[in-house]
Design a protein around this motif. Structure first.
Motif, PDB file in Angstrom:
ATOM      1  N   ILE A  19     -41.324  23.940 -41.231  1.00 13.36           N
ATOM      2  CA  ILE A  19     -42.674  23.456 -40.934  1.00 13.36           C
ATOM      3  C   ILE A  19     -42.546  22.395 -39.855  1.00 13.36           C
ATOM      4  CG2 ILE A  19     -44.731  22.296 -41.800  1.00 13.36           C
ATOM      5  CD1 ILE A  19     -44.099  23.405 -44.557  1.00 13.36           C
ATOM      6  N   ALA A  20     -43.192  22.624 -38.725  1.00  9.06           N
ATOM      7  CA  ALA A  20     -43.078  21.682 -37.613  1.00  9.06           C
ATOM      8  C   ALA A  20     -43.938  20.449 -37.811  1.00  9.06           C
ATOM      9  CB  ALA A  20     -43.446  22.368 -36.303  1.00  9.06           C
ATOM     10  N   GLY A  21     -45.134  20.619 -38.404  1.00  5.59           N
ATOM     11  CA  GLY A  21     -46.012  19.483 -38.590  1.00  5.59           C
ATOM     12  C   GLY A  21     -47.249  19.867 -39.362  1.00  5.59           C
ATOM     13  N   GLY A  22     -48.285  19.033 -39.235  1.00 10.13           N
ATOM     14  CA  GLY A  22     -49.516  19.287 -39.955  1.00 10.13           C
ATOM     15  C   GLY A  22     -49.533  18.625 -41.320  1.00 10.13           C
ATOM     16  N   ARG A  23     -50.430  19.127 -42.167  1.00 10.23           N
ATOM     17  CA  ARG A  23     -50.603  18.513 -43.476  1.00 10.23           C
ATOM     18  C   ARG A  23     -50.777  19.565 -44.569  1.00 10.23           C
ATOM     19  NH1 ARG A  23     -55.646  14.527 -45.252  1.00 10.23           N
ATOM     20  NH2 ARG A  23     -54.821  13.988 -47.321  1.00 10.23           N
ATOM     21  N   ALA A  24     -50.128  19.315 -45.690  1.00 11.98           N
ATOM     22  CA  ALA A  24     -50.271  20.135 -46.900  1.00 11.98           C
ATOM     23  C   ALA A  24     -49.964  21.609 -46.644  1.00 11.98           C
ATOM     24  CB  ALA A  24     -51.664  19.960 -47.502  1.00 11.98           C
ATOM     25  N   ASN A  25     -49.029  21.883 -45.768  1.00  7.44           N
ATOM     26  CA  ASN A  25     -48.585  23.252 -45.515  1.00  7.44           C
ATOM     27  C   ASN A  25     -47.400  23.596 -46.410  1.00  7.44           C
ATOM     28  OD1 ASN A  25     -50.354  23.867 -43.191  1.00  7.44           O
ATOM     29  ND2 ASN A  25     -49.199  22.214 -42.203  1.00  7.44           N
ATOM     30  N   SER A  26     -47.263  24.894 -46.742  1.00  4.90           N
ATOM     31  CA  SER A  26     -46.188  25.334 -47.633  1.00  4.90           C
ATOM     32  C   SER A  26     -45.497  26.562 -47.064  1.00  4.90           C
ATOM     33  CB  SER A  26     -46.745  25.665 -49.020  1.00  4.90           C
ATOM     34  OG  SER A  26     -47.395  24.552 -49.591  1.00  4.90           O
ATOM     35  N   ALA A  27     -44.191  26.464 -46.854  1.00  7.17           N
ATOM     36  CA  ALA A  27     -43.382  27.588 -46.389  1.00  7.17           C
ATOM     37  C   ALA A  27     -42.408  27.955 -47.489  1.00  7.17           C
ATOM     38  CB  ALA A  27     -42.647  27.216 -45.105  1.00  7.17           C
ATOM     39  N   PHE A  28     -42.716  29.035 -48.216  1.00 10.84           N
ATOM     40  CA  PHE A  28     -41.924  29.451 -49.363  1.00 10.84           C
ATOM     41  C   PHE A  28     -40.990  30.621 -49.059  1.00 10.84           C
ATOM     42  CE2 PHE A  28     -45.932  28.070 -51.812  1.00 10.84           C
ATOM     43  CZ  PHE A  28     -45.483  26.755 -51.891  1.00 10.84           C
ATOM     44  N   GLY A  29     -41.260  31.371 -47.980  1.00  9.16           N
ATOM     45  CA  GLY A  29     -40.449  32.547 -47.685  1.00  9.16           C
ATOM     46  C   GLY A  29     -39.213  32.211 -46.876  1.00  9.16           C
ATOM     47  N   GLU A  30     -38.174  33.010 -47.039  1.00  9.77           N
ATOM     48  CA  GLU A  30     -36.971  32.821 -46.236  1.00  9.77           C
ATOM     49  C   GLU A  30     -37.300  32.999 -44.752  1.00  9.77           C
ATOM     50  OE1 GLU A  30     -33.853  35.356 -47.511  1.00  9.77           O
ATOM     51  OE2 GLU A  30     -33.840  34.586 -49.570  1.00  9.77           O
ATOM     52  N   TYR A  31     -36.816  32.078 -43.937  1.00 12.80           N
ATOM     53  CA  TYR A  31     -37.027  32.098 -42.483  1.00 12.80           C
ATOM     54  C   TYR A  31     -38.516  32.077 -42.095  1.00 12.80           C
ATOM     55  CZ  TYR A  31     -32.098  33.384 -42.545  1.00 12.80           C
ATOM     56  OH  TYR A  31     -30.749  33.394 -42.766  1.00 12.80           O
ATOM     57  N   SER A  32     -39.348  31.617 -42.971  1.00 15.98           N
ATOM     58  CA  SER A  32     -40.777  31.489 -42.657  1.00 15.98           C
ATOM     59  C   SER A  32     -41.010  30.259 -41.785  1.00 15.98           C
ATOM     60  CB  SER A  32     -41.600  31.398 -43.936  1.00 15.98           C
ATOM     61  OG  SER A  32     -41.202  30.277 -44.714  1.00 15.98           O
ATOM     62  N   SER A  36     -48.218  24.129 -37.516  1.00 12.51           N
ATOM     63  CA  SER A  36     -49.021  22.942 -37.762  1.00 12.51           C
ATOM     64  C   SER A  36     -50.229  23.338 -38.585  1.00 12.51           C
ATOM     65  CB  SER A  36     -49.438  22.299 -36.433  1.00 12.51           C
ATOM     66  OG  SER A  36     -50.076  21.057 -36.645  1.00 12.51           O
ATOM     67  N   GLY A  37     -51.268  22.486 -38.560  1.00 13.27           N
ATOM     68  CA  GLY A  37     -52.489  22.810 -39.262  1.00 13.27           C
ATOM     69  C   GLY A  37     -52.557  22.196 -40.640  1.00 13.27           C
ATOM     70  N   LEU A  38     -53.496  22.707 -41.445  1.00 17.56           N
ATOM     71  CA  LEU A  38     -53.795  22.144 -42.753  1.00 17.56           C
ATOM     72  C   LEU A  38     -53.820  23.229 -43.825  1.00 17.56           C
ATOM     73  CD1 LEU A  38     -54.862  19.814 -44.588  1.00 17.56           C
ATOM     74  CD2 LEU A  38     -57.171  20.429 -43.805  1.00 17.56           C
ATOM     75  N   SER A  39     -53.063  23.013 -44.886  1.00 19.18           N
ATOM     76  CA  SER A  39     -53.106  23.869 -46.089  1.00 19.18           C
ATOM     77  C   SER A  39     -52.807  25.333 -45.790  1.00 19.18           C
ATOM     78  CB  SER A  39     -54.474  23.739 -46.787  1.00 19.18           C
ATOM     79  OG  SER A  39     -54.707  22.406 -47.181  1.00 19.18           O
ATOM     80  N   ASN A  40     -51.904  25.587 -44.873  1.00 15.86           N
ATOM     81  CA  ASN A  40     -51.458  26.951 -44.606  1.00 15.86           C
ATOM     82  C   ASN A  40     -50.281  27.304 -45.506  1.00 15.86           C
ATOM     83  OD1 ASN A  40     -53.193  27.543 -42.261  1.00 15.86           O
ATOM     84  ND2 ASN A  40     -52.058  25.857 -41.315  1.00 15.86           N
ATOM     85  N   ILE A  41     -50.147  28.616 -45.794  1.00 18.35           N
ATOM     86  CA  ILE A  41     -49.075  29.089 -46.674  1.00 18.35           C
ATOM     87  C   ILE A  41     -48.323  30.236 -46.005  1.00 18.35           C
ATOM     88  CG2 ILE A  41     -48.511  30.157 -48.881  1.00 18.35           C
ATOM     89  CD1 ILE A  41     -51.030  28.862 -50.030  1.00 18.35           C
ATOM     90  N   CYS A  42     -47.012  30.143 -45.986  1.00 19.68           N
ATOM     91  CA  CYS A  42     -46.128  31.255 -45.598  1.00 19.68           C
ATOM     92  C   CYS A  42     -45.238  31.559 -46.781  1.00 19.68           C
ATOM     93  CB  CYS A  42     -45.260  30.866 -44.402  1.00 19.68           C
ATOM     94  SG  CYS A  42     -45.980  31.163 -42.802  1.00 19.68           S
ATOM     95  N   SER A  43     -45.579  32.597 -47.544  1.00 21.47           N
ATOM     96  CA  SER A  43     -44.772  32.962 -48.705  1.00 21.47           C
ATOM     97  C   SER A  43     -43.944  34.219 -48.480  1.00 21.47           C
ATOM     98  CB  SER A  43     -45.659  33.127 -49.943  1.00 21.47           C
ATOM     99  OG  SER A  43     -46.685  34.064 -49.700  1.00 21.47           O
ATOM    100  N   GLY A  44     -44.210  34.940 -47.382  1.00 21.28           N
ATOM    101  CA  GLY A  44     -43.423  36.125 -47.075  1.00 21.28           C
ATOM    102  C   GLY A  44     -42.178  35.770 -46.280  1.00 21.28           C
ATOM    103  N   ASN A  45     -41.100  36.474 -46.524  1.00 22.90           N
ATOM    104  CA  ASN A  45     -39.894  36.269 -45.716  1.00 22.90           C
ATOM    105  C   ASN A  45     -40.179  36.613 -44.251  1.00 22.90           C
ATOM    106  OD1 ASN A  45     -38.589  35.615 -48.086  1.00 22.90           O
ATOM    107  ND2 ASN A  45     -37.566  37.609 -48.295  1.00 22.90           N
ATOM    108  N   TYR A  46     -39.716  35.761 -43.346  1.00 22.98           N
ATOM    109  CA  TYR A  46     -39.905  35.919 -41.903  1.00 22.98           C
ATOM    110  C   TYR A  46     -41.394  35.862 -41.495  1.00 22.98           C
ATOM    111  CZ  TYR A  46     -35.114  37.665 -42.344  1.00 22.98           C
ATOM    112  OH  TYR A  46     -33.784  37.790 -42.643  1.00 22.98           O
TER     113      TYR A  46
END
Length: 245
Positions: A19-32, A36-46
């Motif tokens: 995660i480069a920046g922003g607020r309340a973001n979640s990166a759960f996937g491998e290599y996700s 930036s931004g707000l409350s974004n989710i990356c749960s898929g790999n890549y």
């Protein structure tokens, strides 16, 4: 190892998530990756979310460029931006707009509002258009439907191309239900296979009566020019029953 470059309340919890920046973001996937931004989710790999707010890239190789409340929920699908768009089919794409859905494999919606594209179908834009036939196309307009296999509606309002390889260029309330049929104008009804129906601006349904038929309603008359300089030809005047030369 996961990385958070900055911002506030960001979580990168899986292998090589960033995660480069922003607020309340979640990166759960491998290599996700979340830019930036707000409350974004990356749960898929890549998976990737470039920015925006409340976007969710939940599957392998899914991508969201930005925007608000966009969802990508199938493999290698993409939403470029806009608001409340969904790419739910494998390799599906929504470019932008609002409330658009690319719901099946290789479906594409360029933009607009409330459009829905199914398997290998394409909608360029417009409002509340549906491309539900396999490899069907709606260019734009409003309330158009292309439900036949490889059918096409270029634009206009409330047109329906339901036959195999049927075509409506635009206009209003046209129907091309015959296979390989063409309907153009206002309230043209190409009901037979191979029929070509052109209807002028008259507010009345104009329907084909047989297969492989060309039928034209031109209440203002017709002119056919047969010379390159436009000086010779024939005309069928309004209300006439014979051609004048």
């Amino acid at each position: 190892e996961s990385t958070v470059g900055g911002g506030d309340s960001n979580q990168a919890t899986d292998d090589d998530a960033t995660i480069a920046g922003g607020r309340a973001n979640s990166a759960f996937g491998e290599y996700s990756f979340i830019g930036s931004g707000l409350s974004n989710i990356c749960s898929g790999n890549y998976s990737v979310v470039g920015g925006g707010q409340s976007n969710d890239a939940s599957t392998l190789h899914s991508t969201i460029g930005g925007g608000l409340s966009n969802v990508v929920s199938n493999f290698r699908a993409t939403v470029g931006g806009g608001e409340s768009n969904r790419a739910t089919g494998v390799h599906s794409t929504v470019g932008g707009g609002i409330l658009n859905v690319a719901s099946a494999t290789e479906a594409t919606v360029g933009g607009g509002s409330g459009n829905q594209a199914s398997t290998s179908a394409t909608i360029g834009g417009g409002i509340l258009n549906v491309a539900s036939g396999i490899k069907s196309t709606v260019g734009g307009g409003i309330l158009n439907v292309a439900s036949g296999l490889e059918s096409t509606v270029g634009g206009g309002d409330s047109n329906q191309a339901t036959g195999l390889d049927s075509f409506i260029g635009g206009g209003l309330l046209n129907i091309a239900s015959g296979d390989y049929s063409v309907a153009l104008g206002r309230k043209a009804d190409a009901a037979n296979n191979g029929s070509f129906v052109f209807a002028d601006s008259t507010d009345a349904v104009f329907t084909s009566t047989g297969d492989d038929q060309v039928i034209i309603r031109a209440t203002g008359g017709m002119v056919i020019i047969t010379s390159k300089d436009g000086t010779t030809g024939a005309s069928l005047n309004s209300g006439a029953t014979a051609w004048a030369v």
